[in-house]
Design an enzyme around this catalytic site. Structure first.
Site, short mmCIF file in Angstrom:
data_model
loop_
_atom_site.label_atom_id
_atom_site.label_comp_id
_atom_site.label_asym_id
_atom_site.label_seq_id
_atom_site.Cartn_x
_atom_site.Cartn_y
_atom_site.Cartn_z
N GLU A 139 39.68 46.12 50.95
CA GLU A 139 40.84 46.68 50.24
C GLU A 139 42.10 45.98 50.71
OE1 GLU A 139 41.67 50.78 52.16
OE2 GLU A 139 39.72 50.14 52.89
N SER B 162 45.41 51.35 65.46
CA SER B 162 45.85 50.14 64.78
C SER B 162 44.62 49.31 64.42
CB SER B 162 46.73 49.41 65.78
OG SER B 162 47.33 48.35 65.16
N ALA C 202 53.14 36.72 64.26
CA ALA C 202 52.34 35.77 65.03
C ALA C 202 52.79 35.76 66.49
CB ALA C 202 52.48 34.38 64.43
N LYS D 202 45.67 45.33 52.45
CA LYS D 202 46.40 45.93 53.57
C LYS D 202 47.84 46.10 53.09
CE LYS D 202 47.18 45.59 58.50
NZ LYS D 202 48.63 45.71 58.59
N TYR E 289 54.32 38.17 68.05
CA TYR E 289 53.97 39.47 68.61
C TYR E 289 52.49 39.50 68.98
CZ TYR E 289 53.21 44.49 68.86
OH TYR E 289 52.87 45.74 69.28
N ASP E 290 51.65 39.00 68.06
CA ASP E 290 50.21 38.97 68.33
C ASP E 290 49.91 38.12 69.56
OD1 ASP E 290 49.69 40.64 66.23
OD2 ASP E 290 49.22 39.04 64.83
N LYS F 81 44.41 38.84 57.78
CA LYS F 81 45.80 38.65 57.35
C LYS F 81 45.94 37.44 56.44
CE LYS F 81 48.75 41.09 59.39
NZ LYS F 81 49.17 41.19 60.73
S1 IVH Z 1 42.86 51.53 58.08
C1 IVH Z 1 42.12 52.94 62.71
N1 IVH Z 1 43.50 50.55 55.76
O1 IVH Z 1 47.67 48.82 58.91
C2 IVH Z 1 43.13 52.31 61.83
N2 IVH Z 1 45.15 50.55 57.46
O2 IVH Z 1 47.35 47.52 61.55
C3 IVH Z 1 42.83 52.58 60.40
N3 IVH Z 1 47.29 49.66 56.74
O3 IVH Z 1 48.43 51.56 60.92
C4 IVH Z 1 43.75 51.93 59.50
N4 IVH Z 1 46.73 49.22 54.66
O4 IVH Z 1 49.50 51.44 58.63
C5 IVH Z 1 43.92 50.80 57.02
N5 IVH Z 1 43.96 49.73 53.65
C6 IVH Z 1 44.35 50.00 54.87
C7 IVH Z 1 45.65 49.72 55.28
C8 IVH Z 1 46.02 50.00 56.60
C9 IVH Z 1 47.71 49.17 55.55
C10 IVH Z 1 48.12 49.72 57.95
C11 IVH Z 1 48.15 51.05 58.61
C12 IVH Z 1 47.70 50.81 60.00
C13 IVH Z 1 47.94 49.36 60.17
C14 IVH Z 1 47.00 48.80 61.19
#
Ligand code: IVH
Length: 713
Positions: free
Chosen positions: A130, A96, A48, A132, A50-51, A330
């Protein structure tokens, strides 16, 4: 590092000069946090906080676009690679995700997409949803179906080659299955460690007296960064495929079909991934996943929504560092209640006194927490200091029942005190006025850049303070400095406590003195390990200038700054002379240092403070007698491209991108990964894509590889 936001001027009230200064400060601060997160796997602020820093940076840049810096965090993701593995330039940058916290943010995200694509009010947009995964992103490059490179994200443009280690993962096929595999195919996804594997690994590490990891993400990162793939193989890591980079052909038209295709190729994809048809369905997915979160055997910190149609993804494109077509929704940080049993003071390398709260151990998000950072005196008193983490009006007393929060993999913090549970015996904490080091020096509060009293307390003993001495020695031998194998933190403590190594130069005279010391007779050492240690020390008698500068332990001179100084001066003699001149107040020398890329007032003042101490000068003098410092390659200043910012895009035929970049830098140019109005030149080869469009948009000159070779002669 101070990240106080509460006392800062509102972004819409900043003058242009204040905005410029603030952007400079934020660039440095965010880069440092990135470094801690990506390179050391040891973040010191919550997501938080950092954001909030990034938001502030974006808001100021939106008001003053002319002040956007070359090193602006909005133009970079993460931190540069650590230098241990070969570097790999990503054919397509690894970016990112933008974050959504509230439901409204998700509504805004969908509405923005609708507007951008000019879809009517009731148009239907399908999204994949999906989890994260809280792991490390990885790019796997297959050529003719064979795995050729696995690279970490690094700074988004360039990562580290961890192919040998990645080959040990069961979830990563060495050869893609299926008949119609594109010639070039980059599969991207997340490497993670399961929670149970993480706990078991930590048990093993503890039993062997080795480093224990704070959470599964750090242990996955640590396991991937092994020089020996056998060690990685022994650490159970998983991989979920969820995206792609360069593809010579697209095997599908939608995100969901791509996920299905990854499975036919032999990858695992996340089983919770779903296709959703409205924002309401996305939000329901978020809720359900949050409920299931604790039962999953891997850490997740939110869910990700992606526009399903790939042609729409392409149209939507990117804004600075994140795609417009995806967002990370998040989860709120995890919290727990426990009792604060005591407060201890730790003295860091730079003499900073950090109060650490000792807790009744408590589980938060699968990790047992016993220590919590209390930042500084103001934070404990409840008057700021440490961001806006602690609930307003609360002070922290020993004996209090506290609510702690662990956001992502960050060091836990106290966010609230349960006043109803405060026992009568709870004692307000008196911050020490004398340092706990044997010198018992006075503790001073650091000044901020504006000359006000800051929150951080500091021991004034400098290198005479044994705590600072020992921390400096640890930094000296550390990986990014002298990188002496067999001389880790424990060994440094061992030598220091016995008085065998009191300052860096002593490391190089150890072997000579060993006739008296007889290290081989000490517990934990044998003839072979002693021989190996001395050989490792000998090997480091020749040292690169940037490593040497970093190892001196000058405040504010991290490895990137050290590299900038090394490149700027070229030789130790030139750098050392400049430092002494700067210390004397020589205005020309100061101006020359200030003109270097990435160097500003803070660094110059820190250098002057360091070299004005005769004790430090002595340390440096004795050390330079023991080692040979290799010159750094100084970028040339009298070439056609000196001082210019160059971007390479598309395929190069005569050399690799890495070679082209190194050559451009040697000739004094700066190589950037993205095109902006500050770019001077774009070198475009076949297959150049969006960067070419950007170049046209900003009116930047575009030349071919051949013209480039002519230009640089
Ligand atoms: S898509 C263009 N899908 O989250 C970026 N990222 O904050 C596409 N991450 O660097 C990333 N689960 O390391 C994507 N289901 C998911 C993810 C995911 C974890 C991470 C990933 C990325 C970071 C971005």
């Amino acid at each position: 590092m101070a990240t106080k936001l509460a006392n800062l001027i509102d972004t819409d009230k900043l003058t242009q000069a204040q905005a410029a200064a603030e952007l400079k400060r934020l660039a440095k601060l965010i880069a440092e946090h990135d470094r801690r997160y990506y390179q050391e796997d040891k973040p010191t602020v919550s997501d938080a906080e950092y954001d909030a820093l990034r938001h502030r940076n974006d808001a100021i840049e939106a008001r003053f676009p002319e002040l956007i810096r070359e090193d602006s965090p909005s133009r970079h993701v993460g931190a540069a690679p650590t230098g241990r593995f070969r570097k790999v330039r990503h054919a397509v940058p690894m970016l990112s995700l933008d974050n959504a916290f509230a439901e409204q943010d998700v509504l805004d995200f969908a509405a923005r997409i609708g507007r951008f694509l000019k879809l009517g009010e009731d148009a239907k947009i399908d999204f994949t949803a999906e989890p994260k995964i809280d792991g490390l992103s990885m790019s796997l490059r297959y050529e003719d179906g064979e795995l050729v490179t696995a690279a970490t994200r690094g700074d988004g443009a360039e990562g580290e080659d961890v192919t040998a280690n990645i080959r040990t993962l069961h979830d990563v096929p060495h050869k893609l299955r299926g008949r119609h595999v594109p010639t070039v195919c980059e599969v991207r996804g997340e490497v993670y460690m399961t929670k149970h594997a993480f706990l078991a690994l930590n048990e093993r590490q503890k039993a062997a007296g080795e480093q224990v990891f704070a959470n599964p993400r750090n242990s996955a990162a640590g396991s991937l960064r092994q020089k020996d793939p056998k060690i990685t193989a022994a650490r159970p890591l998983g991989f979920f495929a969820y995206g792609w980079g360069e593809m010579s052909e697209m095997p599908a038209k939608t995100q969901s079909a791509m996920i299905a295709w990854f499975e036919t190729c032999g990858f695992r994809t996340n089983p919770l991934t779903r296709l959703r048809h409205s924002v309401e369905e996305l939000i329901a997915f978020h809720r359900k996943t949050e409920e299931e979160r604790a039962e999953l055997d891997y850490d997740i910190d939110g869910v990700v929504y992606k526009v399903d149609r790939i042609d729409w993804q392409e149209r939507l494109g990117f804004v600075s560092r994140s795609p417009r077509w995806a967002v990370a929704h998040k989860f709120p940080a995890e919290r727990a209640m426990t009792v604060l049993k005591d407060i201890e003071i730790q003295v860091g390398r730079t003499g900073a006194l950090t109060p650490v709260g000792k807790l009744e151990p408590v589980g938060v998000g699968g990790v047992i927490v016993q220590n919590v950072t209390l930042h500084n005196e103001d934070y404990i008193k409840g008057v700021g200091g440490g961001g806006e983490v602690l609930r307003e009006g609360r002070d922290i007393r020993i004996g209090d029942t506290v609510i702690i929060q662990r956001a992502g993999d960050v060091i836990p913090q106290v966010v609230d005190v349960v006043i109803d549970k405060r026992p009568r015996s709870a004692k307000p904490y008196h911050f020490p006025t004398k340092c706990p080091c044997p010198l018992h020096t006075d503790v001073v509060r650091e000044e901020t850049a504006t000359g006000e009293e800051g929150a951080r307390a500091r021991c004034t003993g400098e290198f005479a303070c044994p705590f600072q001495k020992i921390e400096h020695l640890k930094l000296f031998a550390a990986r990014r400095a002298f990188d002496i194998e067999g001389l880790g933190e424990k060994q440094i403590e061992f030598f220091f406590e016995r008085g065998w190594v009191k300052e860096p130069a002593d490391i190089f005279t150890l072997a000579e003195r060993n006739r008296k010391i007889k290290l081989e007779d000490q517990e934990g050492y044998g003839e072979t390990s002693v021989r190996n240690l001395f050989a490792a020390i000998e090997e480091r008698r020749r040292i690169a200038l940037d490593r040497f500068i970093f190892a001196l332990g000058i405040r504010h001179v991290g490895d990137t700054t050290a590299l900038a100084l090394a490149r700027g001066y070229g030789s130790w003699e030139a750098f050392h002379d400049a430092c002494l001149a700067v210390t004397k107040g020589d205005q020309d020398a100061i101006a020359e240092m200030d003109a270097l890329d990435q160097i500003g007032d803070t660094v110059i003042q820190a250098i002057a403070a360091y070299f004005s101490e005769s004790h430090n000068r002595g340390i440096v003098e004795r050390l330079t007698k023991e080692v040979t410092i290799l010159d750094a390659e100084k970028p040339k200043r009298d070439t056609a491209i000196a001082g210019k910012t160059v971007v390479f895009t598309g395929a190069l035929e005569k050399m690799t991108r890495d070679e082209a970049k190194a050559m451009a830098e040697r000739l004094g140019a700066k190589v950037s990964g993205s095109v902006s109005k500050k770019t001077d030149l774009v070198v475009a080869g076949p297959g150049a894509g969006s960067k070419l469009t950007d170049a046209k948009k900003h009116g930047v000159k575009v030349i071919s590889e051949e013209e480039w070779l002519k230009l640089i002669g």
